[in-house]
Design a protein around this motif. Structure first.
Motif, PDB file in Angstrom:
ATOM      1  N   THR A  69       0.832  -1.201   0.000  1.00 47.97           N
ATOM      2  CA  THR A  69       0.000   0.000   0.000  1.00 47.97           C
ATOM      3  C   THR A  69       0.864   1.247   0.000  1.00 47.97           C
ATOM      4  O   THR A  69       0.603   2.212  -0.726  1.00 47.97           O
ATOM      5  N   ARG A  72       2.518   1.786  -3.477  1.00 45.97           N
ATOM      6  CA  ARG A  72       1.560   2.306  -4.459  1.00 45.97           C
ATOM      7  C   ARG A  72       1.235   3.774  -4.187  1.00 45.97           C
ATOM      8  O   ARG A  72       1.064   4.566  -5.115  1.00 45.97           O
ATOM      9  N   CYS A  75       4.339   5.888  -5.347  1.00 43.08           N
ATOM     10  CA  CYS A  75       4.461   5.882  -6.800  1.00 43.08           C
ATOM     11  C   CYS A  75       3.341   6.695  -7.451  1.00 43.08           C
ATOM     12  O   CYS A  75       3.586   7.525  -8.329  1.00 43.08           O
ATOM     13  N   TYR A 215       8.621  -4.488  -6.226  1.00 42.51           N
ATOM     14  CA  TYR A 215       7.851  -5.332  -5.321  1.00 42.51           C
ATOM     15  C   TYR A 215       8.664  -6.506  -4.771  1.00 42.51           C
ATOM     16  O   TYR A 215       8.523  -6.870  -3.612  1.00 42.51           O
TER      17      TYR A 215
END
Length: 234
Positions: A69, A72, A75, A215
């Motif tokens: 989370t 994201r 980014c 990731y």
């Protein structure tokens, strides 16, 4: 050089602004409030420095590995800001940024990846705090703590939350080769900015739409069977 940096890969998030070698940083406390306070903190920091977003040279972010989370959030926020201001983006490994808080030139980074696993990488660190560079000796990976291993030669400074969380599970062979360790340090936006400055000068800038998190692990949750196997509840 003027670079805005965002680091939200763990619960201790921060925003930093590097201006001609000097770095200002603001911390965001509370994992649940990162999304609520991130943009106001960015605006506050820019206003304090007397800068507009479009006067920056680039925007950087801690690309991970880390909390999905958080990655994201960083980014997506950076992409939106960069597109609006017509700026390039510099993704920086959060593990590489954490290595700047180590001691000496050989730093082993290990952070808690949850689900009984560890994100780790090894780096050679060079340069001063405002011109820092790291060379990757072992790429970021995700493994159980018992499988952690150092590069073949020398002693290493260990840093990261996994050294505390999984202290009882770390291999004796690894611990024997750690010259010292810091198990409480977390990635900081200030260090993301410092690494981004070197990478910006080297031309390592991407278009906002090409910026992606690192990731390492695609799986974000355990199945019920896996939780039970590890002593958890269904």
């Amino acid at each position: 050089m003027k670079i805005l940096a965002i680091e939200t890969s763990c619960e201790h998030a921060s925003v930093a602004l590097l201006v001609d070698g000097d770095v200002m940083e603001r911390r965001l406390e509370g994992h649940a409030n990162h999304s609520e306070h991130l943009l106001p903190t960015v605006r506050s920091l820019l206003a304090y420095a007397g800068l507009e977003l479009d006067s920056l040279d680039a925007i950087a972010f801690g690309a991970g590995p880390g909390a999905f989370t958080g990655l994201r959030l960083a980014c997506g926020t950076v992409q939106g800001l960069a597109i609006g201001a017509d700026l390039g983006v510099v993704p920086v490994s959060s593990l590489a940024a954490l290595a700047l808080q180590g001691e000496g030139d050989a730093v082993f980074v290990a952070t808690d990846a949850r689900m009984g696993e560890v994100y780790s990488a090894a780096y050679r660190v060079s340069g001063g705090v405002n011109g820092a560079e790291v060379t990757e000796c072992r790429r970021p990976m995700c493994t159980p703590p018992a499988q952690l291993a150092l590069p073949p030669d020398g002693s290493w400074f260990g840093i990261g939350s996994a050294l505390r969380v999984y202290a009882a599970d770390l291999p004796a062979s690894l611990l024997a080769r750690l010259s010292a360790q810091n198990a409480v340090a977390v990635p900081r936006a200030a260090d993301v900015a410092r690494l981004a400055a070197s990478r910006y000068l080297a031309g390592e800038v991407v278009a906002p739409e090409a910026a992606v998190p690192l990731y390492v692990r695609d799986k974000v949750a355990l199945t019920t069977a896996e939780r039970l196997a590890r002593g958890g509840r269904a």
